[in-house]
Design an enzyme around this catalytic site. Structure first.
Site, PDB file in Angstrom:
ATOM      1  N   CYS A  46       0.809  -1.227   0.000  1.00 25.16           N
ATOM      2  CA  CYS A  46       0.000   0.000   0.000  1.00 25.16           C
ATOM      3  C   CYS A  46       0.847   1.284   0.000  1.00 25.16           C
ATOM      4  CB  CYS A  46      -0.982  -0.064   1.169  1.00 25.16           C
ATOM      5  SG  CYS A  46      -2.387   1.027   0.938  1.00 25.16           S
ATOM      6  N   HIS A  58      -3.175  -5.635   2.364  1.00 28.56           N
ATOM      7  CA  HIS A  58      -2.741  -5.693   3.761  1.00 28.56           C
ATOM      8  C   HIS A  58      -3.316  -6.954   4.365  1.00 28.56           C
ATOM      9  CE1 HIS A  58      -1.370  -1.556   4.644  1.00 28.56           C
ATOM     10  NE2 HIS A  58      -2.343  -1.093   3.896  1.00 28.56           N
ATOM     11  N   ARG A 106     -12.486   6.314  -1.093  1.00 28.07           N
ATOM     12  CA  ARG A 106     -11.576   5.388  -0.413  1.00 28.07           C
ATOM     13  C   ARG A 106     -12.014   3.964  -0.726  1.00 28.07           C
ATOM     14  NH1 ARG A 106      -7.545   5.019   3.145  1.00 28.07           N
ATOM     15  NH2 ARG A 106      -7.073   7.188   2.815  1.00 28.07           N
TER      16      ARG A 106
HETATM   17  N1  GLN Z   1      -2.108   6.910   2.244  1.00 26.57           N
HETATM   18  C1  GLN Z   1      -2.286   6.007   1.224  1.00 26.57           C
HETATM   19  C2  GLN Z   1      -3.687   5.943   0.634  1.00 26.57           C
HETATM   20  O1  GLN Z   1      -4.682   6.093   1.323  1.00 26.57           O
HETATM   21  C3  GLN Z   1      -1.821   4.640   1.715  1.00 26.57           C
HETATM   22  C4  GLN Z   1      -2.751   3.950   2.658  1.00 26.57           C
HETATM   23  C5  GLN Z   1      -2.233   2.646   3.198  1.00 26.57           C
HETATM   24  O2  GLN Z   1      -1.032   2.392   3.220  1.00 26.57           O
HETATM   25  N2  GLN Z   1      -3.139   1.821   3.702  1.00 26.57           N
HETATM   26  O3  GLN Z   1      -3.790   5.785  -0.556  1.00 26.57           O
END
Ligand code: GLN
Length: 244
Positions: free
Chosen positions: A96, A195, A130
């Site tokens: 990520c 993740h 998101r």
């Molecule tokens: N900040 C980044 C995003 O939201 C990475 C998020 C993460 O590593 N879970 O795209």
């Protein structure tokens, strides 16, 4: 070559800043799957200010934009070293936020653009939405071909040139929610949005990375012995079923 005479060195990059949703589980999985086979693991944690030496495998996790900012500046200082490591065959796994920094840049929504280290020919731009949820994706790098994990990102990643998708999404969004790609790879550099932790859920991919790291170290292909993965495979299958 006998497995028990083998060794690999693993570096965990900036774990105090980038470690979301149990990303540390990836390191535990790599270490355990080596140890269970009698493969010695030399392990280093790299924190802000530490110099980066020669390792067979580098891991970096994910995090929020603020933590990514601190890491991006530090990673950039080590860009040349890490590109050299990549070109020497070192294995990289980025999850990520760490994956985003493997590309040319990450443009957050309302913060300054962060330079990446260009290990991958990719770039990331924050989207308005998101992406949160379980992902399953098919890859042609390992068998069985399914990867499973949990995504939570607003960054939209686009890959180009010789950088290829790690997998094609069956469930969930992956890189950008549009082109069905999930993650990326070039040489032995692998990035993914998965993740949760990724490698405990996908032990076959953990072994693939260990084999690549051994090959880098010893200059020949080494086939790992099988482990009793009854529980690991059950966990993988349960999560795949849950994601559909
Ligand atoms: N900040 C980044 C995003 O939201 C990475 C998020 C993460 O590593 N879970 O795209």
């Amino acid at each position: 070559m006998e497995e028990k005479n083998l060794k690999i060195s693993i570096a965990h990059l900036y774990p105090k800043l980038l470690n979301l949703y149990g990303d540390i589980g990836n390191i535990i999985t790599l270490k355990k799957r080596c140890e269970w086979r009698g493969i010695e693991v030399e392990f280093d944690e790299i924190d802000i200010g530490d110099s980066i030496n020669d390792h067979d495998l580098y891991f970096i996790g994910g995090g929020q934009d603020k933590q990514q900012e601190d890491v991006a500046h530090e990673l950039y200082k080590n860009k040349e070293t890490l590109i050299e490591q990549r070109d020497n065959g070192a294995v990289f796994l980025g999850i990520c936020g760490g994956y985003q920094l493997f590309g040319h840049y990450y443009q957050p929504f309302d913060r300054e653009k962060l330079s990446g280290i260009s290990l991958l020919d990719a770039y990331t731009v924050a989207g308005k939405k998101r992406f949160i949820g379980n992902v399953t994706a098919k890859t042609n790098l390992v068998s069985p071909d399914t990867l499973v994990g949990f995504e939570n990102h607003s960054g939209l990643t686009f890959i180009q040139g010789d950088t290829k998708p790690l997998a094609i999404v069956s469930t969930g969004n992956g890189n950008n929610g549009k082109d069905k790609t999930e993650g990326a790879y070039y040489k032995n550099v692998f990035g993914t949005y998965l993740h949760g932790s990724f490698l405990p859920k996908n032990p076959h991919f953990a072994d693939f990375l260990i084999e690549r790291a051994l090959e880098k170290r010893y200059g020949e292909k080494i086939k790992l012995s099988n482990l009793d993965d009854t529980l690991e495979n059950k966990a993988h299958e349960t999560l795949v079923d849950k994601a559909y």
